[in-house]
Design an enzyme around this catalytic site. Structure first.
Site, mmCIF file in Angstrom:
data_model
loop_
_atom_site.group_PDB
_atom_site.id
_atom_site.type_symbol
_atom_site.label_atom_id
_atom_site.label_comp_id
_atom_site.label_asym_id
_atom_site.label_seq_id
_atom_site.Cartn_x
_atom_site.Cartn_y
_atom_site.Cartn_z
ATOM 1 C CE1 TYR A 267 -4.581 10.467 -11.598
ATOM 2 C CE2 TYR A 267 -4.030 11.726 -9.629
ATOM 3 C CZ TYR A 267 -3.665 10.861 -10.639
ATOM 4 O OH TYR A 267 -2.387 10.384 -10.689
ATOM 5 N NE ARG B 258 -5.369 6.148 -3.011
ATOM 6 C CZ ARG B 258 -5.123 7.101 -3.898
ATOM 7 N NH1 ARG B 258 -5.244 8.361 -3.551
ATOM 8 N NH2 ARG B 258 -4.783 6.808 -5.138
ATOM 9 C CE1 TYR C 20 0.898 7.349 -5.446
ATOM 10 C CE2 TYR C 20 -1.022 7.072 -4.040
ATOM 11 C CZ TYR C 20 0.041 6.538 -4.730
ATOM 12 O OH TYR C 20 0.256 5.184 -4.700
ATOM 13 C CB CYS D 165 0.072 31.869 -15.706
ATOM 14 S SG CYS D 165 -0.546 33.048 -16.876
ATOM 15 N N PRO E 295 0.813 -1.223 0.000
ATOM 16 C CG PRO E 295 0.192 -0.840 2.227
ATOM 17 C CD PRO E 295 1.010 -1.761 1.354
HETATM 18 N N1 LLP Z 1 1.934 -1.094 -6.196
HETATM 19 C C1 LLP Z 1 2.031 -0.700 -7.479
HETATM 20 C C2 LLP Z 1 2.663 -1.585 -8.457
HETATM 21 C C3 LLP Z 1 1.525 0.554 -7.871
HETATM 22 O O1 LLP Z 1 1.610 0.936 -9.133
HETATM 23 C C4 LLP Z 1 0.926 1.387 -6.911
HETATM 24 C C5 LLP Z 1 0.403 2.713 -7.265
HETATM 25 C C6 LLP Z 1 0.866 0.928 -5.571
HETATM 26 C C7 LLP Z 1 1.366 -0.323 -5.264
HETATM 27 C C8 LLP Z 1 0.260 1.736 -4.478
HETATM 28 O O2 LLP Z 1 -1.073 1.969 -4.699
HETATM 29 P P1 LLP Z 1 -1.947 2.622 -3.501
HETATM 30 O O3 LLP Z 1 -1.941 1.657 -2.354
HETATM 31 O O4 LLP Z 1 -1.305 3.894 -3.137
HETATM 32 O O5 LLP Z 1 -3.292 2.804 -4.095
HETATM 33 N N2 LLP Z 1 -1.259 9.441 -8.460
HETATM 34 C C9 LLP Z 1 -2.482 8.734 -8.082
HETATM 35 C C10 LLP Z 1 -2.186 7.337 -7.613
HETATM 36 C C11 LLP Z 1 -1.348 6.521 -8.574
HETATM 37 C C12 LLP Z 1 -0.945 5.181 -8.043
HETATM 38 C C13 LLP Z 1 0.123 4.547 -8.848
HETATM 39 N N3 LLP Z 1 0.510 3.237 -8.435
HETATM 40 C C14 LLP Z 1 -3.236 9.581 -7.048
HETATM 41 O O6 LLP Z 1 -2.883 10.743 -6.862
HETATM 42 O O7 LLP Z 1 -4.203 9.137 -6.466
#
Ligand code: LLP
Length: 419
Positions: free
Chosen positions: A309, A269, A375, A339, A267
């Site tokens: 997003y 996020r 993020y 800007c 994880p």
């Molecule tokens: N593992 C892999 C292979 C990933 O690509 C990602 C996230 C994670 C784990 C972690 O995912 P999480 O647990 O954080 O959901 N920029 C976007 C989120 C992009 C996530 C990319 N990969 C945002 O601002 O919400």
């Protein structure tokens, strides 16, 4: 259980003091909130933090002290992990490199530090075997479905560039054998901000893939994607529920293989989103036709998620010290200094402009963006030649600057050094 958003754990006075001391915009994180999340995840045995969510070295160190390991998706993230004290080797490996390509500089560093690689394309296997014979690999499988809070964060199905398509996995096993690489485990990550139903479906997909895998493996990874809470009333994730389904899947996998396997979760996020906020200052307000605008000194170069997003971050007004609580709640469009017409924090996915209800602030009040630990700082840029904002870590009574504000001369040096 309804989740408290970040701001309920960080008092107004602390935010005022931080703003006073370090200026705005400024990121503020609460270490206790991060520890709390790791505590809940501990049942998974191996918690591999996806550092792209927040890769500040001090956050990484805090996590290392809690027994967490990390993934890295770039040379820069490898160097951050190393700076925070993680090592590539070990059981489980302190760092796993996850990507869909291996660029040349990354390849060298991975070979040198013996960092296992989570493979996302067949070519990586060949390139890795050449640079580092016998290297440890994971296979990231696209199970044919995905889920994310936005289509840009859905990493499964036919439109995803990530991982090995489930029908092509056998070809990779062949390459692993031919090149004598060492397969550690199978991995699936179907998207970020996934819904729990889809997360549960991954377990069955994983069991199926392990049954078809002709090579003995030591581990499986459930990927990341665990949701965080952003809106008042969002339901907090029941980690136990996710763990139970994975635990059952692991038991089936162990029975099939005839030996224990380790279960990793990855994880980003969930670990940090609710631990932090972005503190900005209200610098202007104006009415434009029927709309009320509040303009703050943070832009989408700092906090990109709303523009990228349509993500929601609750914005709270903290009046200046000694000032009364602000009244006159009204629908407000909140924007920054860039800007760019799209430098607005109140947007929907697709770019539609919306409002947030908030009390009318006075210029000089703080506007605090909640749940901005994941993020957010890690996606900041230097657009409009704005420098990266500082980061502050609160821990019990202590308050520590963990990244100072970038200086303009540091940005200019990249170009002036070419004279
Ligand atoms: N593992 C892999 C292979 C990933 O690509 C990602 C996230 C994670 C784990 C972690 O995912 P999480 O647990 O954080 O959901 N920029 C976007 C989120 C992009 C996530 C990319 N990969 C945002 O601002 O919400």
């Amino acid at each position: 259980m309804n989740a408290p958003t970040t701001r309920h754990t960080i008092p107004d006075d602390t935010l005022r003091e931080v703003a006073q001391q370090h200026g705005t915009p400024c990121w503020v994180y609460d270490a206790a909130a991060i520890r709390g999340r790791i505590e809940r995840l501990k049942k998974f045995g191996v918690v591999r933090y996806a550092q792209k969510a927040n890769s500040n070295v001090h956050v990484l160190r805090l996590l290392r002290e809690l027994g967490v390991v990390v993934d890295a998706v770039s040379l820069g993230e490898i160097e951050r992990a190393v700076a925070a004290g993680f090592v590539g080797s070990g059981e489980p490996a302190g760092i796993v490199y996850a990507s869909d390509i291996l660029d040349r500089t990354v390849l060298q560093r991975i070979a040198q530090l013996k960092i296992p690689v989570n493979i996302g394309s067949p070519q990586m296997l060949e390139q890795l075997a050449q640079a580092s014979p016998g290297h440890a690999v994971w296979l990231r499988i696209n199970p044919g479905f995905g889920s994310g809070f936005n289509r840009k964060t859905n990493t499964g199905g036919e439109f995803s560039k990530h991982g090995i398509w489930h029908e092509n996995v056998q070809e990779c096993y062949g390459l692993i054998r031919r090149h004598e690489l060492q397969l550690v485990g199978l991995h699936m990550h179907i998207g970020s901000g996934a819904d729990v139903g889809h997360l549960r479906r991954v377990c069955d997909a994983m069991v199926n893939e392990v049954r078809k895998c002709p090579i003995d493996i030591q581990a499986v990874s459930a990927g990341g994607g665990l949701p965080a809470t952003y809106r008042e009333g969002d339901k907090e994730l029941d980690v136990g529920e996710i763990f139970d389904v994975w635990s059952a899947a692991r038991a089936t996998i162990e029975a099939h293989l005839g030996h224990p396997v380790s279960l990793e979760i990855e994880p980003g996020r969930y670990v940090v989103a609710n631990s932090g906020c972005l503190v900005s200052e209200v610098r202007a307000k104006k009415s434009v036709g029927a709309n009320q605008f509040v303009l703050v000194d943070a832009g989408f170069n700092d906090l990109m998620r709303p523009s990228m997003y349509g993500s929601f971050h609750q914005i709270e007004i903290v009046p200046q010290a000694g000032a009364p609580a602000r009244g006159n709640v009204r629908p407000t469009i909140v924007g920054g200094p860039l800007c760019e017409a799209g430098d607005l924090f109140t947007q929907e996915a697709g770019g539609g402009i919306v409002t947030q209800d908030m009390p009318e602030p006075e210029v000089g009040d703080l506007a605090v963006f909640n749940d901005a630990g994941a993020y957010c700082a890690s996606m900041s840029s230097n657009y409009n030649s704005r420098t990266l904002a500082p980061e502050v870590l609160l821990d019990g009574g202590s308050r520590r600057l963990i990244r100072r504000r970038q200086r303009m001369d540091e940005l200019l040096a990249l170009e002036l050094s070419c004279d």
